[in-house]
Design a protein around this motif. Structure first.
Motif, PDB file in Angstrom:
ATOM      1  N   ILE A 113       0.836  -1.204   0.000  1.00  0.00           N
ATOM      2  CA  ILE A 113       0.000   0.000   0.000  1.00  0.00           C
ATOM      3  C   ILE A 113       0.870   1.253   0.000  1.00  0.00           C
ATOM      4  O   ILE A 113       1.838   1.344   0.762  1.00  0.00           O
ATOM      5  CB  ILE A 113      -0.910   0.033   1.243  1.00  0.00           C
ATOM      6  N   LEU A 114       0.507   2.208  -0.821  1.00  0.00           N
ATOM      7  CA  LEU A 114       1.115   3.534  -0.766  1.00  0.00           C
ATOM      8  C   LEU A 114       0.150   4.452  -0.034  1.00  0.00           C
ATOM      9  O   LEU A 114      -1.021   4.558  -0.396  1.00  0.00           O
ATOM     10  CB  LEU A 114       1.371   4.066  -2.172  1.00  0.00           C
ATOM     11  N   MET A 115       0.640   5.133   0.995  1.00  0.00           N
ATOM     12  CA  MET A 115      -0.194   5.991   1.831  1.00  0.00           C
ATOM     13  C   MET A 115       0.385   7.403   1.843  1.00  0.00           C
ATOM     14  O   MET A 115       1.587   7.583   2.047  1.00  0.00           O
ATOM     15  CB  MET A 115      -0.241   5.426   3.252  1.00  0.00           C
ATOM     16  N   LEU A 116      -0.446   8.392   1.591  1.00  0.00           N
ATOM     17  CA  LEU A 116      -0.017   9.790   1.597  1.00  0.00           C
ATOM     18  C   LEU A 116      -0.524  10.501   2.844  1.00  0.00           C
ATOM     19  O   LEU A 116      -1.630  10.242   3.307  1.00  0.00           O
ATOM     20  CB  LEU A 116      -0.528  10.512   0.351  1.00  0.00           C
ATOM     21  N   ASP A 117       0.298  11.407   3.351  1.00  0.00           N
ATOM     22  CA  ASP A 117      -0.076  12.213   4.517  1.00  0.00           C
ATOM     23  C   ASP A 117       0.123  13.683   4.189  1.00  0.00           C
ATOM     24  O   ASP A 117       1.258  14.140   4.020  1.00  0.00           O
ATOM     25  CB  ASP A 117       0.791  11.827   5.727  1.00  0.00           C
ATOM     26  N   GLU A 118      -0.977  14.413   4.054  1.00  0.00           N
ATOM     27  CA  GLU A 118      -0.941  15.869   3.866  1.00  0.00           C
ATOM     28  C   GLU A 118      -0.257  16.311   2.579  1.00  0.00           C
ATOM     29  O   GLU A 118       0.341  17.395   2.533  1.00  0.00           O
ATOM     30  CB  GLU A 118      -0.276  16.558   5.062  1.00  0.00           C
ATOM     31  N   PRO A 143      -5.580  11.049   2.860  1.00  0.00           N
ATOM     32  CA  PRO A 143      -6.422  11.652   3.892  1.00  0.00           C
ATOM     33  C   PRO A 143      -7.722  12.182   3.298  1.00  0.00           C
ATOM     34  O   PRO A 143      -7.726  12.772   2.216  1.00  0.00           O
ATOM     35  CB  PRO A 143      -5.549  12.785   4.451  1.00  0.00           C
ATOM     36  N   LYS A 144      -8.809  11.985   4.018  1.00  0.00           N
ATOM     37  CA  LYS A 144     -10.119  12.411   3.535  1.00  0.00           C
ATOM     38  C   LYS A 144     -10.184  13.921   3.349  1.00  0.00           C
ATOM     39  O   LYS A 144     -10.900  14.429   2.480  1.00  0.00           O
ATOM     40  CB  LYS A 144     -11.202  11.942   4.508  1.00  0.00           C
ATOM     41  N   GLN A 145      -9.429  14.669   4.171  1.00  0.00           N
ATOM     42  CA  GLN A 145      -9.509  16.117   4.127  1.00  0.00           C
ATOM     43  C   GLN A 145      -8.605  16.739   3.058  1.00  0.00           C
ATOM     44  O   GLN A 145      -8.609  17.956   2.875  1.00  0.00           O
ATOM     45  CB  GLN A 145      -9.145  16.717   5.486  1.00  0.00           C
ATOM     46  N   GLY A 146      -7.848  15.955   2.338  1.00  0.00           N
ATOM     47  CA  GLY A 146      -6.929  16.482   1.327  1.00  0.00           C
ATOM     48  C   GLY A 146      -7.507  16.427  -0.073  1.00  0.00           C
ATOM     49  O   GLY A 146      -8.671  16.059  -0.277  1.00  0.00           O
ATOM     50  N   TYR A 167      -8.586   2.756  -4.014  1.00  0.00           N
ATOM     51  CA  TYR A 167      -8.217   3.875  -3.145  1.00  0.00           C
ATOM     52  C   TYR A 167      -9.102   3.921  -1.902  1.00  0.00           C
ATOM     53  O   TYR A 167     -10.267   3.562  -1.937  1.00  0.00           O
ATOM     54  CB  TYR A 167      -8.258   5.196  -3.915  1.00  0.00           C
ATOM     55  N   HIS A 168      -8.482   4.349  -0.822  1.00  0.00           N
ATOM     56  CA  HIS A 168      -9.156   4.422   0.478  1.00  0.00           C
ATOM     57  C   HIS A 168      -8.863   5.787   1.089  1.00  0.00           C
ATOM     58  O   HIS A 168      -7.706   6.232   1.103  1.00  0.00           O
ATOM     59  CB  HIS A 168      -8.642   3.319   1.405  1.00  0.00           C
ATOM     60  N   LEU A 169      -9.888   6.463   1.577  1.00  0.00           N
ATOM     61  CA  LEU A 169      -9.723   7.767   2.220  1.00  0.00           C
ATOM     62  C   LEU A 169      -9.855   7.593   3.729  1.00  0.00           C
ATOM     63  O   LEU A 169     -10.889   7.124   4.209  1.00  0.00           O
ATOM     64  CB  LEU A 169     -10.777   8.752   1.708  1.00  0.00           C
ATOM     65  N   TYR A 170      -8.811   7.957   4.462  1.00  0.00           N
ATOM     66  CA  TYR A 170      -8.827   7.766   5.917  1.00  0.00           C
ATOM     67  C   TYR A 170      -9.038   9.099   6.625  1.00  0.00           C
ATOM     68  O   TYR A 170      -8.775  10.172   6.065  1.00  0.00           O
ATOM     69  CB  TYR A 170      -7.534   7.102   6.392  1.00  0.00           C
ATOM     70  N   GLU A 171      -9.496   9.039   7.881  1.00  0.00           N
ATOM     71  CA  GLU A 171      -9.754  10.255   8.655  1.00  0.00           C
ATOM     72  C   GLU A 171      -8.630  10.565   9.644  1.00  0.00           C
ATOM     73  O   GLU A 171      -8.126  11.677   9.689  1.00  0.00           O
ATOM     74  CB  GLU A 171     -11.093  10.126   9.396  1.00  0.00           C
ATOM     75  N   ASN A 172      -8.228   9.586  10.424  1.00  0.00           N
ATOM     76  CA  ASN A 172      -7.201   9.811  11.442  1.00  0.00           C
ATOM     77  C   ASN A 172      -6.000   8.919  11.135  1.00  0.00           C
ATOM     78  O   ASN A 172      -6.121   7.686  11.132  1.00  0.00           O
ATOM     79  CB  ASN A 172      -7.768   9.495  12.830  1.00  0.00           C
ATOM     80  N   PHE A 174      -3.258   8.212  12.794  1.00  0.00           N
ATOM     81  CA  PHE A 174      -2.739   7.362  13.869  1.00  0.00           C
ATOM     82  C   PHE A 174      -3.647   6.148  14.097  1.00  0.00           C
ATOM     83  O   PHE A 174      -3.153   5.022  14.266  1.00  0.00           O
ATOM     84  CB  PHE A 174      -2.591   8.179  15.151  1.00  0.00           C
ATOM     85  N   GLU A 175      -4.955   6.363  14.077  1.00  0.00           N
ATOM     86  CA  GLU A 175      -5.879   5.243  14.200  1.00  0.00           C
ATOM     87  C   GLU A 175      -5.746   4.295  13.011  1.00  0.00           C
ATOM     88  O   GLU A 175      -5.821   3.068  13.169  1.00  0.00           O
ATOM     89  CB  GLU A 175      -7.315   5.755  14.302  1.00  0.00           C
ATOM     90  N   THR A 176      -5.528   4.867  11.837  1.00  0.00           N
ATOM     91  CA  THR A 176      -5.406   4.047  10.634  1.00  0.00           C
ATOM     92  C   THR A 176      -4.123   3.221  10.660  1.00  0.00           C
ATOM     93  O   THR A 176      -4.118   2.043  10.285  1.00  0.00           O
ATOM     94  CB  THR A 176      -5.447   4.934   9.377  1.00  0.00           C
ATOM     95  N   ILE A 177      -3.021   3.833  11.089  1.00  0.00           N
ATOM     96  CA  ILE A 177      -1.761   3.091  11.210  1.00  0.00           C
ATOM     97  C   ILE A 177      -1.937   1.914  12.156  1.00  0.00           C
ATOM     98  O   ILE A 177      -1.489   0.787  11.879  1.00  0.00           O
ATOM     99  CB  ILE A 177      -0.630   4.024  11.696  1.00  0.00           C
ATOM    100  N   LYS A 178      -2.582   2.140  13.277  1.00  0.00           N
ATOM    101  CA  LYS A 178      -2.787   1.061  14.259  1.00  0.00           C
ATOM    102  C   LYS A 178      -3.636  -0.062  13.660  1.00  0.00           C
ATOM    103  O   LYS A 178      -3.333  -1.250  13.840  1.00  0.00           O
ATOM    104  CB  LYS A 178      -3.455   1.629  15.515  1.00  0.00           C
ATOM    105  N   LYS A 179      -4.672   0.283  12.930  1.00  0.00           N
ATOM    106  CA  LYS A 179      -5.519  -0.736  12.295  1.00  0.00           C
ATOM    107  C   LYS A 179      -4.714  -1.559  11.294  1.00  0.00           C
ATOM    108  O   LYS A 179      -4.862  -2.785  11.214  1.00  0.00           O
ATOM    109  CB  LYS A 179      -6.706  -0.074  11.594  1.00  0.00           C
ATOM    110  N   LEU A 180      -3.860  -0.883  10.533  1.00  0.00           N
ATOM    111  CA  LEU A 180      -3.037  -1.584   9.553  1.00  0.00           C
ATOM    112  C   LEU A 180      -2.027  -2.503  10.233  1.00  0.00           C
ATOM    113  O   LEU A 180      -1.786  -3.641   9.791  1.00  0.00           O
ATOM    114  CB  LEU A 180      -2.320  -0.573   8.660  1.00  0.00           C
ATOM    115  N   GLN A 181      -1.427  -2.036  11.315  1.00  0.00           N
ATOM    116  CA  GLN A 181      -0.492  -2.878  12.065  1.00  0.00           C
ATOM    117  C   GLN A 181      -1.197  -4.106  12.625  1.00  0.00           C
ATOM    118  O   GLN A 181      -0.645  -5.213  12.599  1.00  0.00           O
ATOM    119  CB  GLN A 181       0.158  -2.064  13.186  1.00  0.00           C
ATOM    120  N   ASN A 182      -2.406  -3.921  13.094  1.00  0.00           N
ATOM    121  CA  ASN A 182      -3.170  -5.057  13.622  1.00  0.00           C
ATOM    122  C   ASN A 182      -3.514  -6.068  12.536  1.00  0.00           C
ATOM    123  O   ASN A 182      -3.777  -7.241  12.832  1.00  0.00           O
ATOM    124  CB  ASN A 182      -4.462  -4.565  14.288  1.00  0.00           C
TER     125      ASN A 182
END
Length: 258
Positions: A113-118, A143-146, A167-172, A174-182
């Motif tokens: 997965i490629l994930m973008l932040d801001e 990010p959903k807000q971008g 494609y997936h739009l995430y909100e938070n 840190f919560e998303t990283i934790k979900k992916l790690q799990n």
């Protein structure tokens, strides 16, 4: 195919071609695709078409592709008339009004997965998406807000290849990283830091997420600390960074070909 010659520039069906600018999406999830290459790439998918606005040359050149698609309205206009409709000069002879594909749930994303932040530039989003598709990475998180990956310019810069990505739009983040790690992913931050690993030395896990940060600020320390690893690209002395789209391409290639 029955063409509708454009005689009135103000009809409702033509308004999206003027109104849906770079970062504007329609309330009904409308998008505008510019240029034959982008349109034709989308038409290879099951995209829902609202209309096409194009010259006779476009329609005649792509009869076979268009014949197999449901196109409610095929507007026929000269290139000059198309420019009057959109309100600026164009360098192509076709546009399409369609409905953007639905997002993909976190559970349905692939192993890489490629994930973008801001990321702030729609052009960078499009360029990154094109590289991801070229390198066989089919999952893209933003990010959903971008800026949206199906915004007009991002879609155009991606050459339509965003349509090959889930494609997936995430909100938070840190919560998303934790979900992916799990879910068993190793989260890799792309940043130069005191403890970052040179790209040539990283061992790519079976399931990974590569996070790219803001074009100027990069990733903040809180995000880096939430990740499992941090990686940097070795560069010549005196050069501080790559463009984010170039850096993402180099990193994705190495992770795909360890």
């Amino acid at each position: 195919m029955q063409y509708i010659p454009v005689t009135d520039l103000n009809i409702t069906e033509l308004q999206p071609y003027h109104q849906l600018r770079d970062r504007i999406l329609g309330k009904d999830n409308s998008i505008i695709a510019d240029s034959p290459k982008v349109i034709n790439k989308l038409l290879e998918t099951d995209v829902q078409v609202k209309s096409i606005l194009a010259t006779r040359e476009y329609y005649e050149a792509h009869q076979e592709l268009l014949a197999g698609k449901e196109i409610p309205k095929a507007f026929l206009a000269s290139k000059e008339l198309m420019q009057d409709i959109v309100g600026h000069k164009i360098h192509h002879n076709a546009m399409m009004h369609a409905i953007r594909p639905e997002t993909t749930s976190l559970e349905q994303l692939g192993d890489h997965i490629l994930m973008l932040d801001e990321i702030s530039s729609t052009e960078n989003i499009g360029a990154v998406a094109r590289s991801a598709a070229a390198l066989g990475i089919t999952s893209f998180m933003l990010p959903k807000q971008g800026p949206h990956p199906y915004s007009r310019r991002a879609l155009r810069v991606s050459m339509g290849y965003i349509s090959m990505l889930h494609y997936h739009l995430y909100e938070n983040i840190f919560e998303t990283i934790k979900k992916l790690q799990n879910r068993g992913y190793t989260i890799i931050a792309a940043e130069i830091s005191e403890h970052s690993i040179p790209l040539s030395q990283i061992e790519a896990p079976d399931k990974w997420v590569l996070i790219m940060g803001h074009e100027g600020k990069g990733l903040c320390m809180d995000v880096i600390n939430a990740c499992d690893k941090t990686v940097h690209i070795e560069m010549a002395s005196g050069v501080k960074s790559f463009n984010v789209a170039v850096a993402a391409s180099i990193l994705m290639y190495q992770l795909q070909h360890p």
